[in-house]
Design a protein around this motif. Structure first.
Motif, PDB file in Angstrom:
ATOM      1  N   CYS A   1       0.835  -1.196   0.000  1.00  0.00           N
ATOM      2  CA  CYS A   1       0.000   0.000   0.000  1.00  0.00           C
ATOM      3  C   CYS A   1       0.872   1.249   0.000  1.00  0.00           C
ATOM      4  N   ASN A   2       0.335   2.324  -0.545  1.00  0.00           N
ATOM      5  CA  ASN A   2       0.973   3.632  -0.427  1.00  0.00           C
ATOM      6  C   ASN A   2      -0.081   4.653  -0.024  1.00  0.00           C
ATOM      7  N   GLY A   3       0.332   5.919   0.035  1.00  0.00           N
ATOM      8  CA  GLY A   3      -0.630   6.966   0.354  1.00  0.00           C
ATOM      9  C   GLY A   3      -0.345   7.709   1.638  1.00  0.00           C
ATOM     10  N   ALA A   4       0.644   7.250   2.413  1.00  0.00           N
ATOM     11  CA  ALA A   4       0.994   7.954   3.652  1.00  0.00           C
ATOM     12  C   ALA A   4       2.272   8.776   3.489  1.00  0.00           C
ATOM     13  N   GLU A   5       3.094   8.438   2.525  1.00  0.00           N
ATOM     14  CA  GLU A   5       4.377   9.113   2.319  1.00  0.00           C
ATOM     15  C   GLU A   5       4.167  10.534   1.788  1.00  0.00           C
ATOM     16  N   ILE A   6       5.183  11.372   1.924  1.00  0.00           N
ATOM     17  CA  ILE A   6       5.167  12.701   1.295  1.00  0.00           C
ATOM     18  C   ILE A   6       5.712  12.575  -0.121  1.00  0.00           C
ATOM     19  N   SER A   7       6.945  12.088  -0.229  1.00  0.00           N
ATOM     20  CA  SER A   7       7.576  11.841  -1.522  1.00  0.00           C
ATOM     21  C   SER A   7       8.794  10.972  -1.289  1.00  0.00           C
TER      22      SER A   7
ATOM     23  N   GLU B   1       6.480  15.601  11.663  1.00  0.00           N
ATOM     24  CA  GLU B   1       5.109  15.925  12.081  1.00  0.00           C
ATOM     25  C   GLU B   1       4.097  15.496  11.019  1.00  0.00           C
ATOM     26  N   THR B   2       4.385  15.848   9.766  1.00  0.00           N
ATOM     27  CA  THR B   2       3.477  15.481   8.664  1.00  0.00           C
ATOM     28  C   THR B   2       3.435  13.971   8.459  1.00  0.00           C
ATOM     29  N   LEU B   3       4.596  13.336   8.482  1.00  0.00           N
ATOM     30  CA  LEU B   3       4.651  11.893   8.263  1.00  0.00           C
ATOM     31  C   LEU B   3       3.944  11.132   9.381  1.00  0.00           C
ATOM     32  N   ILE B   4       4.163  11.532  10.607  1.00  0.00           N
ATOM     33  CA  ILE B   4       3.507  10.854  11.736  1.00  0.00           C
ATOM     34  C   ILE B   4       1.991  10.992  11.614  1.00  0.00           C
ATOM     35  N   LYS B   5       1.523  12.174  11.244  1.00  0.00           N
ATOM     36  CA  LYS B   5       0.081  12.375  11.041  1.00  0.00           C
ATOM     37  C   LYS B   5      -0.435  11.486   9.916  1.00  0.00           C
ATOM     38  N   ASN B   6       0.288  11.462   8.796  1.00  0.00           N
ATOM     39  CA  ASN B   6      -0.152  10.669   7.642  1.00  0.00           C
ATOM     40  C   ASN B   6      -0.212   9.177   7.971  1.00  0.00           C
ATOM     41  N   TYR B   7       0.856   8.655   8.564  1.00  0.00           N
ATOM     42  CA  TYR B   7       0.912   7.223   8.845  1.00  0.00           C
ATOM     43  C   TYR B   7      -0.060   6.835   9.955  1.00  0.00           C
ATOM     44  N   THR B   8      -0.264   7.717  10.913  1.00  0.00           N
ATOM     45  CA  THR B   8      -1.253   7.457  11.965  1.00  0.00           C
ATOM     46  C   THR B   8      -2.653   7.349  11.376  1.00  0.00           C
ATOM     47  N   ASP B   9      -2.892   8.094  10.319  1.00  0.00           N
ATOM     48  CA  ASP B   9      -4.191   8.053   9.643  1.00  0.00           C
ATOM     49  C   ASP B   9      -4.339   6.817   8.758  1.00  0.00           C
ATOM     50  N   VAL B  10      -3.272   6.455   8.045  1.00  0.00           N
ATOM     51  CA  VAL B  10      -3.378   5.395   7.030  1.00  0.00           C
ATOM     52  C   VAL B  10      -3.209   3.995   7.620  1.00  0.00           C
TER      53      VAL B  10
ATOM     54  N   VAL C   1      -5.212   0.594   6.413  1.00  0.00           N
ATOM     55  CA  VAL C   1      -4.581  -0.578   5.801  1.00  0.00           C
ATOM     56  C   VAL C   1      -5.082  -1.846   6.472  1.00  0.00           C
ATOM     57  N   ALA C   2      -5.081  -1.840   7.801  1.00  0.00           N
ATOM     58  CA  ALA C   2      -5.527  -3.023   8.545  1.00  0.00           C
ATOM     59  C   ALA C   2      -7.004  -3.299   8.323  1.00  0.00           C
ATOM     60  N   GLU C   3      -7.805  -2.250   8.339  1.00  0.00           N
ATOM     61  CA  GLU C   3      -9.250  -2.419   8.139  1.00  0.00           C
ATOM     62  C   GLU C   3      -9.564  -3.002   6.768  1.00  0.00           C
ATOM     63  N   ALA C   4      -8.766  -2.651   5.790  1.00  0.00           N
ATOM     64  CA  ALA C   4      -8.968  -3.170   4.428  1.00  0.00           C
ATOM     65  C   ALA C   4      -8.477  -4.604   4.278  1.00  0.00           C
ATOM     66  N   GLY C   5      -7.785  -5.114   5.296  1.00  0.00           N
ATOM     67  CA  GLY C   5      -7.280  -6.485   5.227  1.00  0.00           C
ATOM     68  C   GLY C   5      -5.911  -6.595   4.602  1.00  0.00           C
ATOM     69  N   TYR C   6      -5.188  -5.480   4.535  1.00  0.00           N
ATOM     70  CA  TYR C   6      -3.857  -5.473   3.947  1.00  0.00           C
ATOM     71  C   TYR C   6      -2.787  -5.433   5.044  1.00  0.00           C
ATOM     72  N   THR C   7      -1.527  -5.566   4.634  1.00  0.00           N
ATOM     73  CA  THR C   7      -0.446  -5.674   5.618  1.00  0.00           C
ATOM     74  C   THR C   7       0.677  -4.669   5.397  1.00  0.00           C
ATOM     75  N   ASN C   8       1.109  -4.480   4.167  1.00  0.00           N
ATOM     76  CA  ASN C   8       2.336  -3.722   3.891  1.00  0.00           C
ATOM     77  C   ASN C   8       2.050  -2.280   3.498  1.00  0.00           C
ATOM     78  N   LEU C   9       2.853  -1.352   4.079  1.00  0.00           N
ATOM     79  CA  LEU C   9       2.718   0.071   3.792  1.00  0.00           C
ATOM     80  C   LEU C   9       4.115   0.642   3.557  1.00  0.00           C
ATOM     81  N   ILE C  10       4.304   1.261   2.414  1.00  0.00           N
ATOM     82  CA  ILE C  10       5.635   1.713   2.003  1.00  0.00           C
ATOM     83  C   ILE C  10       6.032   3.019   2.682  1.00  0.00           C
ATOM     84  N   CYS C  11       7.362   3.197   2.841  1.00  0.00           N
ATOM     85  CA  CYS C  11       7.890   4.477   3.300  1.00  0.00           C
ATOM     86  C   CYS C  11       9.252   4.712   2.648  1.00  0.00           C
ATOM     87  N   PHE C  12       9.753   5.941   2.784  1.00  0.00           N
ATOM     88  CA  PHE C  12      11.011   6.314   2.138  1.00  0.00           C
ATOM     89  C   PHE C  12      11.903   7.078   3.109  1.00  0.00           C
ATOM     90  N   SER C  13      13.211   6.948   2.895  1.00  0.00           N
ATOM     91  CA  SER C  13      14.162   7.652   3.758  1.00  0.00           C
ATOM     92  C   SER C  13      14.207   9.136   3.459  1.00  0.00           C
TER      93      SER C  13
END
Length: 287
Positions: free
Chosen positions: A89-95, A107-116, A120-132
């Motif tokens: 899954c994606n959608g929580a990263e900035i770029s 601050e932005t990333l923590i908010k995004n990932y806390t939301d997504v 992800v879990a509710e949809a029945g998925y497991t993996n969520l991407i992130c970048f350094s």
């Protein structure tokens, strides 16, 4: 052998190799496309965006492929319509360039990932991407600790929901200045976070360019790799005989580690029939 004869013989051999290379690019329709299901196959949709997502999902259903990579929450309902799993899954990263190594984005990333993460879990998925993110002159050790400080704030939520955060490894040719460009750097990040819910997305294409020794790296560090991407080197094209990696051996090495996750095709095809190229890729990895 006389020099002139050697040159003539070598030239003939080179011509033969050129012919082989050209023939290898010819599209040969795969009539008997049947998978062994020893590998959990997936594919990155962006490489085949000549088709609308819904049309591509229909193609995957026809091929018996049950997963797709790099789809965000807005399209998950469409995936469910066609019974296709989102394997990354994606959608929580900035770029790709603005990531966890820089505290100004925490601050932005923590908010995004806390939301997504709960989505992800509710949809029945497991993996969520992130970048350094990119270095921008930052020392790698400083960036490593910054990643730890930021990611540690979302890991309890990921663990609670059974979501695995996965940071992708990139090379410096395609993504100059990206910090997570080394298996060892990524492994050290995993060790410092100390959570089974943080892994590395090992992109075989990127790591062949950046460091090579793919099979040994997989054998040595596989506990830290949660997902794999494929593509041919050089060029990020088909994984056939026109490139330098031998994917059947690589996939066998992955399976020999006991890996149960997904291997996703992420090559940009040069074939006119892009779906035939995709089928060819799946078959080469279906060891």
């Amino acid at each position: 052998m006389k020099r002139r004869n050697f040159i003539a013989t070598t030239a003939a051999g080179a011509a033969g190799l050129a012919t082989t290379s050209i023939n290898a690019k010819e599209q040969k329709p795969i009539k008997d496309f049947e998978l062994k299901h020893n590998v959990n196959h997936s594919v990155c949709q962006w490489c085949f965006d000549h088709l609308p997502l819904e049309e591509f999902l229909k193609v995957l259903n026809g091929l018996g492929i049950k997963a797709i990579d790099l789809i965000g929450p807005k399209d998950w309902s469409l995936l469910k319509k066609y019974d296709i799993h989102c394997s990354m899954c994606n959608g929580a990263e900035i770029s790709l360039t603005e990531g966890w190594n820089d505290p100004q984005y925490h601050e932005t990333l923590i908010k995004n990932y806390t939301d997504v993460i709960p989505k992800v879990a509710e949809a029945g998925y497991t993996n969520l991407i992130c970048f350094s993110g990119n270095r921008r002159g930052m020392n790698d050790y400083v960036g490593l600790q910054n990643c730890v400080d930021g990611l540690a704030q979302i890991m309890p939520l990921a663990e609670e929901h059974g979501v695995v955060i996965q940071m992708e490894l990139f090379n410096q040719v395609n993504h100059p200045d990206y910090m997570c460009d080394s298996s060892l750097w990524g492994v050290e990040l995993c060790k410092r976070l100390g959570s089974d819910n943080f892994k590395l997305l090992f992109d075989i294409y990127h790591m062949q360019i950046q460091e090579g020794d793919i099979i040994r790296t997989i054998q040595n560090y596989h506990p830290y790799f949660g997902h794999y991407h494929t593509a041919g080197v050089p060029g990020r094209n088909e994984i056939d005989e026109t490139q330098e990696l031998y994917y059947p051996a690589i996939i066998k090495a992955i399976l020999d580690t006991g890996f149960k996750g997904y291997v996703a095709q992420e090559f940009i095809t040069t074939w006119d029939d892009k779906i035939e190229a995709l089928k060819d890729g799946f078959m080469r990895c279906d060891v």
